[in-house]
Design a protein around this motif. Structure first.
Motif, short mmCIF file in Angstrom:
data_model
loop_
_atom_site.label_atom_id
_atom_site.label_comp_id
_atom_site.label_asym_id
_atom_site.label_seq_id
_atom_site.Cartn_x
_atom_site.Cartn_y
_atom_site.Cartn_z
N ARG A 38 2.33 1.75 -3.39
CA ARG A 38 1.29 2.12 -4.34
C ARG A 38 0.97 3.62 -4.22
O ARG A 38 0.82 4.32 -5.22
CB ARG A 38 0.04 1.29 -4.11
CG ARG A 38 -0.97 1.35 -5.25
CD ARG A 38 -2.09 0.36 -5.02
NE ARG A 38 -1.59 -1.00 -4.91
CZ ARG A 38 -1.26 -1.76 -5.97
NH1 ARG A 38 -1.41 -1.28 -7.19
NH2 ARG A 38 -0.82 -2.98 -5.80
N ASP A 39 0.90 4.11 -2.97
CA ASP A 39 0.68 5.55 -2.76
C ASP A 39 1.87 6.35 -3.28
O ASP A 39 1.70 7.44 -3.85
CB ASP A 39 0.48 5.83 -1.26
CG ASP A 39 -0.82 5.23 -0.73
OD1 ASP A 39 -1.71 4.95 -1.54
OD2 ASP A 39 -0.91 5.03 0.49
N ARG A 90 0.83 -1.20 0.00
CA ARG A 90 0.00 0.00 0.00
C ARG A 90 0.87 1.26 0.00
O ARG A 90 0.58 2.23 -0.70
CB ARG A 90 -0.91 -0.01 1.23
CG ARG A 90 -1.75 1.26 1.41
CD ARG A 90 -2.71 1.47 0.26
NE ARG A 90 -3.41 2.73 0.36
CZ ARG A 90 -4.55 2.90 1.04
NH1 ARG A 90 -5.09 1.86 1.67
NH2 ARG A 90 -5.14 4.06 1.07
N THR A 123 -3.64 9.56 2.56
CA THR A 123 -2.37 8.84 2.49
C THR A 123 -1.27 9.65 3.16
O THR A 123 -1.48 10.77 3.63
CB THR A 123 -1.97 8.56 1.03
OG1 THR A 123 -1.58 9.80 0.40
CG2 THR A 123 -3.14 7.96 0.26
#
Length: 385
Positions: free
Chosen positions: A112-113, A109, A142
């Motif tokens: 991906r951010d 994650r 995020t």
């Protein structure tokens, strides 16, 4: 003992050394293969890093591409390659790299951010503001949220979408990411200027009053209000607005010193304005305030003497040129070329200079055209800095 059991034990005893030998060879092969792969990938990576440190970006890109081919699952190499493409101005290739990262199912994650943020930067650098805005909005919630909001703020300011910019500053303030009060006042002033340009004077006045209430200590709302009232022929109201400016932000008075002199003459407050400007000049000498005093003293013997007093106080090519403009020289034919030369030399000294990037301009800007910084222009000419 049964003969079949003896035979079975014999085969087991014979098979154990064989299995050991085969396992040893297999482990040596795997270890050799692992060492070979580990040697190949870092070698290309460190070669690329060396090229990068030597500012050889073309060779660095080739080395990183080789490293990625040797180890296509390494996300860090993809990030390095994408960032290099962006720095080189190859935005399409940078976008492809970061989109490839986003499409990987094994990406964490956090990575991906990170890829989403890198993609937004690719679009931003390429000038694709619509795509950049969309990519930045996906970063809400995020670790890159604050950076995304600041980038969105820059986009809205660049596109002069002041309402959206104000909404972003409210969210930044609520999140404890800074105080944007004065900047919101600037946004209201920008909207007021646009409204005034379309003939909506009442709307412009309302926006300027709101700006003054939003940031009571900011000089711009009262300056814009004075200029608007002056364009409407309401000299008394313009004069009052400048007096309010002098109370809340006296260092900004030079920006409207000449307007103060003209509105004071028109509204019958010349003596009061002369005293105010003289006191301000004594506290902080300024070429613009000096010109305003001379304008108020126009027609008196003491008018141009102010330029001489300024020269006694501090050297000034601008003041010298203005004093000489009204003098009669013994050799009158020499006056025009001398005056022209002095005016030409003094002209650059009358500019304003951004304190953030050094961009110079003939007029004062609230937001620097060069670096987009707000309130980076001091209200003083280059010669006075």
């Amino acid at each position: 003992m049964d003969s079949d059991v003896v035979i079975g034990l014999g085969w087991i005893l014979l098979g154990l050394p064989v299995a050991f030998v085969l396992g040893w060879f297999a482990s040596r092969f795997d270890l050799r293969q692992m060492r070979l792969e580990n040697r190949q990938a870092p070698k290309a990576y460190f070669r690329g890093l060396n090229f990068l440190l030597n500012e050889q970006q073309d060779q660095a890109i080739d080395a990183f591409i080789e490293a990625v081919q040797n180890d296509p699952d390494t996300s860090e190499l993809h990030f390095a390659l994408g960032n290099l493409f962006r720095r080189r101005g190859e935005y399409e290739r940078a976008v492809r790299v970061h989109q490839h990262l986003q499409n990987r199912g094994d990406l964490s994650r956090g990575d991906r951010d990170r890829a989403q943020h890198a993609l937004a930067l690719d679009y931003l650098k390429a000038g694709l503001l619509d795509r950049a805005e969309e990519a930045l909005r996906r970063l809400e919630g995020t670790a890159y949220e604050e950076q995304a909001r600041l980038a969105l703020l820059a986009i809205y300011e660049r596109s002069r979408d002041w309402q959206q910019a104000a909404a972003i500053t409210e969210r930044l303030t609520a999140a404890g990411q800074g105080d944007f009060t004065i900047r919101r006042a600037h946004y209201l002033c920008e909207q007021a200027v646009a409204s005034s340009g379309t003939g909506d004077i009442d709307g412009a006045l309302a926006l300027l009053q709101q700006a003054a209430a939003t940031a009571p200590g900011a000089p711009r709302p009262r300056i814009e209000l004075a200029l608007l009232e002056r364009r409407r022929g309401r000299d008394e109201q313009a004069y009052e607005a400048i007096l309010q400016l002098n109370e809340v932000a006296p260092p900004a008075l030079p920006l409207v010193a000449r307007a103060l002199a003209e509105t004071a003459i028109a509204s019958g407050h010349a003596q009061q304005a002369r005293e105010l400007l003289t006191a301000r000049y004594e506290a902080s000498p300024s070429l613009d305030i000096l010109d305003a005093i001379v304008a108020l003293e126009q027609g008196t013997d003491d008018a141009r003497g102010w330029y001489l007093r300024h020269l006694e106080r501090e050297p000034s090519l601008v003041a010298a040129a203005k004093w000489l403009a009204g003098e009669t020289l013994q050799h009158e034919g020499l006056h025009p070329p001398v005056q022209k030369a002095l005016d030409h030399a003094a002209k650059p000294l009358l500019r304003y200079r951004c304190a953030a990037c050094g961009f110079e301009a003939q007029q004062h800007f609230w937001q620097c055209p060069g670096c987009q910084t707000w309130d980076s222009y001091p209200p003083r000419r280059v010669e006075e800095l």
